[in-house]
Write an enzyme that holds these catalytic residues in place. Structure first.
Site, PDB file in Angstrom:
ATOM      1  N   HIS A 245       0.814  -1.208   0.000  1.00 48.95           N
ATOM      2  CA  HIS A 245       0.000   0.000   0.000  1.00 48.95           C
ATOM      3  C   HIS A 245       0.857   1.273   0.000  1.00 48.95           C
ATOM      4  O   HIS A 245       1.913   1.348   0.605  1.00 48.95           O
ATOM      5  CB  HIS A 245      -0.983   0.018   1.169  1.00 48.95           C
ATOM      6  CG  HIS A 245      -0.373  -0.143   2.531  1.00 48.95           C
ATOM      7  ND1 HIS A 245      -1.125  -0.352   3.642  1.00 48.95           N
ATOM      8  CD2 HIS A 245       0.908  -0.135   2.949  1.00 48.95           C
ATOM      9  CE1 HIS A 245      -0.340  -0.446   4.706  1.00 48.95           C
ATOM     10  NE2 HIS A 245       0.901  -0.321   4.302  1.00 48.95           N
ATOM     11  N   ASN A 246       0.359   2.273  -0.731  1.00 46.67           N
ATOM     12  CA  ASN A 246       0.956   3.607  -0.821  1.00 46.67           C
ATOM     13  C   ASN A 246       2.342   3.619  -1.471  1.00 46.67           C
ATOM     14  O   ASN A 246       3.075   4.605  -1.369  1.00 46.67           O
ATOM     15  CB  ASN A 246       1.030   4.280   0.550  1.00 46.67           C
ATOM     16  CG  ASN A 246      -0.341   4.667   1.072  1.00 46.67           C
ATOM     17  OD1 ASN A 246      -0.949   3.915   1.830  1.00 46.67           O
ATOM     18  ND2 ASN A 246      -0.839   5.829   0.654  1.00 46.67           N
TER      19      ASN A 246
END
Length: 342
Positions: A245-246
């Site tokens: 994620h991210n």
């Protein structure tokens, strides 16, 4: 099979220079050096295949600039990049055999009435599910059993192969290719331990795949905790890669099979992450960096350099250390002998 090519037509197709050969000679197939016959086109893209080249029966071979070896009976075309030139020839000869796009929505596909799609300009195969609010651009093809979540946006001329899953609100640019089983937008691995229990942190962001991205089979790209996980324009991701994620992957990267990038890390443009290399979380890898196979990145790295080992270090240093380690058993034997002599 597509129309055969003369030597002069082939040279124009690959933007090459004819080193030798009859301009009107005709070639109607492509093959590797060791399997080619007189009517075939082949290429020499790596010096380790030089002996195969010398023994090859190919009619014409695409070779690097300045190269003129081999049998006088073999035509040669000099090009900047023989492998790429051969790829152009492959496209020519497979064009007639290639799959023909046929627009339409299969009656066994499930497409929500709110989906923005022109059935005359896309193809959706049997078993596909397209949920409410999604958008599919012209020329795109949705393979069997693909699941497209709510409000997903898919650009033009994308190809989603069988069993791809794209979760809600993720965005694909134009000409994106997803190989079978790719998962885009699964939850990031986010938990907080509270009172002895692992409590899930909601992952409310999305994944953005920019134009001309290709994602390999069974690769997983997690949605952001908030904001976006981004795969930059032109990046190619191999099979069985994990992107957390991210993460922000720059433009025109290569991520090779079984590599992984932990949460919130960033790579610059033209970065190469070789097989089984890993990048820890919240780090930056600069433009044009190259991570060798099984490299482990624990701190941010400058661009324009090659790295190897765990933890990552300059590749030349790592290689010297590995060479020294191979000598260690013999050195230990010598130490034991010296100790006995004392």
């Amino acid at each position: 099979m597509a129309v055969a090519l003369t030597l002069s037509e082939l040279a124009r197709l690959v933007d090459g220079d004819i080193v030798r050969g009859e301009l009107s000679a005709v070639y109607d197939n492509i093959a590797s050096l060791d399997e080619a016959v007189r009517e075939d086109i082949s290429f020499l893209g790596n010096e380790k295949y030089y002996n195969q080249f010398l023994k090859s029966k190919a009619g014409v071979v695409m070779v690097p600039k300045g190269f003129a070896d081999g049998s006088e009976e073999m035509a040669l075309i000099a090009v900047e990049n023989p492998s790429y030139a051969f790829g152009l020839a492959v496209k020519h000869f497979t064009k007639a055999l290639s799959y023909c796009f046929q627009a339409g929505i299969h009656p066994k596909a499930v497409v929500d009435p709110s989906v923005k799609v022109d059935p005359a300009k896309v193809r959706i195969h049997a078993g596909a599910v397209v949920m409410a609010g999604a958008q599919i651009g012209e020329g795109s093809e949705i393979g069997p059993n693909v699941v497209i979540g709510e409000q997903v946006v898919i650009g033009r001329d994308c190809h989603l192969h069988a069993n791809v899953s794209i979760r809600e609100r993720c965005v694909l640019g134009d000409r994106v290719i997803l190989q079978p089983g790719a998962v885009i937008g699964s939850d990031g691995f986010g938990y907080e331990t509270v009172n002895g229990r692992h409590e899930k942190i909601e992952q409310i962001g999305i994944v953005v795949l920019e134009d001309d991205v290709e994602i390999g089979a069974n690769t997983t790209i997690d949605r952001a905790r908030f904001g976006r996980t981004v795969i930059g324009e032109g990046t190619k991701v191999d099979n069985l890669v994990q992107i957390a994620h991210n993460v922000h992957i720059g433009k025109h990267n290569f991520l090779v099979s079984q590599s992984g990038v932990a949460g919130s890390s960033k790579t610059g443009d033209y970065v190469i992450v070789a097989a089984q290399a890993g990048i820890a979380g919240h780090l930056t890898v600069g433009d044009h960096a190259m991570l060798a196979g099984r490299c482990g990145v624990a701190v941010s790295l400058d661009g324009g350099k090659k790295y190897g080992g765990t933890p990552a270090q300059p590749l030349m240093v790592h290689q010297r250390q590995q060479a020294a380690l191979r000598k260690l058993p013999e050195l230990l034997k010598r130490v034991k002998v010296l100790e006995k002599d004392q």
